[in-house]
Design a protein around this motif. Structure first.
Motif, PDB file in Angstrom:
ATOM      1  N   GLY A 183      18.120 -21.256  -7.663  1.00 29.17           N
ATOM      2  CA  GLY A 183      19.277 -20.909  -8.474  1.00 29.17           C
ATOM      3  C   GLY A 183      20.156 -19.805  -7.890  1.00 29.17           C
ATOM      4  O   GLY A 183      21.157 -19.443  -8.497  1.00 29.17           O
ATOM      5  N   TYR A 184      19.802 -19.296  -6.722  1.00 26.86           N
ATOM      6  CA  TYR A 184      20.590 -18.229  -6.108  1.00 26.86           C
ATOM      7  C   TYR A 184      22.008 -18.713  -5.816  1.00 26.86           C
ATOM      8  O   TYR A 184      22.205 -19.835  -5.358  1.00 26.86           O
ATOM      9  N   ARG A 185      22.979 -17.871  -6.068  1.00 25.34           N
ATOM     10  CA  ARG A 185      24.363 -18.195  -5.761  1.00 25.34           C
ATOM     11  C   ARG A 185      25.014 -16.995  -5.078  1.00 25.34           C
ATOM     12  O   ARG A 185      24.824 -15.850  -5.507  1.00 25.34           O
ATOM     13  N   PHE A 186      25.750 -17.277  -4.022  1.00 23.24           N
ATOM     14  CA  PHE A 186      26.557 -16.234  -3.416  1.00 23.24           C
ATOM     15  C   PHE A 186      27.694 -15.936  -4.376  1.00 23.24           C
ATOM     16  O   PHE A 186      28.103 -16.788  -5.165  1.00 23.24           O
ATOM     17  N   GLU A 187      28.228 -14.731  -4.295  1.00 24.57           N
ATOM     18  CA  GLU A 187      29.286 -14.323  -5.223  1.00 24.57           C
ATOM     19  C   GLU A 187      30.453 -15.306  -5.226  1.00 24.57           C
ATOM     20  O   GLU A 187      31.016 -15.613  -6.270  1.00 24.57           O
ATOM     21  N   SER A 188      30.795 -15.849  -4.059  1.00 26.88           N
ATOM     22  CA  SER A 188      31.929 -16.768  -3.971  1.00 26.88           C
ATOM     23  C   SER A 188      31.672 -18.115  -4.658  1.00 26.88           C
ATOM     24  O   SER A 188      32.595 -18.866  -4.897  1.00 26.88           O
ATOM     25  N   GLU A 189      30.411 -18.399  -4.989  1.00 30.97           N
ATOM     26  CA  GLU A 189      30.069 -19.669  -5.651  1.00 30.97           C
ATOM     27  C   GLU A 189      30.070 -19.567  -7.170  1.00 30.97           C
ATOM     28  O   GLU A 189      30.162 -20.577  -7.854  1.00 30.97           O
ATOM     29  N   ILE A 190      29.923 -18.375  -7.682  1.00 26.29           N
ATOM     30  CA  ILE A 190      29.729 -18.193  -9.115  1.00 26.29           C
ATOM     31  C   ILE A 190      30.916 -18.764  -9.877  1.00 26.29           C
ATOM     32  O   ILE A 190      32.077 -18.464  -9.582  1.00 26.29           O
TER      33      ILE A 190
END
Length: 161
Positions: free
Chosen positions: A151-158
């Motif tokens: 479930g990890y997301r980079f900030e640009s994906e949120i």
């Protein structure tokens, strides 16, 4: 400094018990993977074996289409020969043979900064799928930090998906 070891590129001219021993000592497989290692290296497009006399002390291999894409695998050096430019010779030889194409490399989290010295960049858009991995092996990879958390997301994906 003159490199004191021999570079062998023919996968038919090495002892795969020794190749397996190097991989095992470097943490890249068990000591019982001889036939799998032989098959993997012989089915690769590029192979590099560093030898001290008749003894295999370092290995590496690559798969490629020789047009646009390549992947480096199984770079390993016998711990007794580390810090003697063996790994450097493997990587630079593979990079020379793959010159002009995109190259991916999969490595242990503890060696990430090593490969940055050779121009590799960390990639946030890569995925891996381990179809033949065991539950124990996958758990080891999880524990070692190979994977981002589920479930990890980079900030640009949120908010984008």
């Amino acid at each position: 400094m003159t490199f004191p070891y021999t570079i062998e590129t023919d996968p038919n001219l090495v002892d795969y018990d020794q190749v397996t021993d190097v991989l095992h000592k470097a943490g890249l497989g068990s000591s019982s993977d001889r036939s799998a290692n032989e098959k993997a290296f012989k089915n690769s497009d590029i192979t590099i074996f560093i030898k001290d006399g008749d003894k295999v002390i370092g290995v590496g291999r690559a798969l490629t289409d020789f047009v646009s894409q390549g992947a480096i695998y199984n770079v390993a050096v016998d711990p007794d020969y580390q810090k003697q430019h063996v790994g450097h010779t493997i990587i630079t030889t593979l990079l020379e043979k793959l010159q002009g194409i995109n190259i991916i490399l999969y490595t242990h989290p503890q060696t990430l900064t090593l490969y940055e010295k050779y121009g590799f960049k960390r990639n946030k858009t890569a995925f891996s799928h381990f179809g033949h991995g065991t539950a124990e092996g996958l758990q080891w990879m999880e524990d070692e930090g190979f994977f981002l958390p589920d479930g990890y997301r980079f900030e640009s994906e949120i908010g984008r998906y």
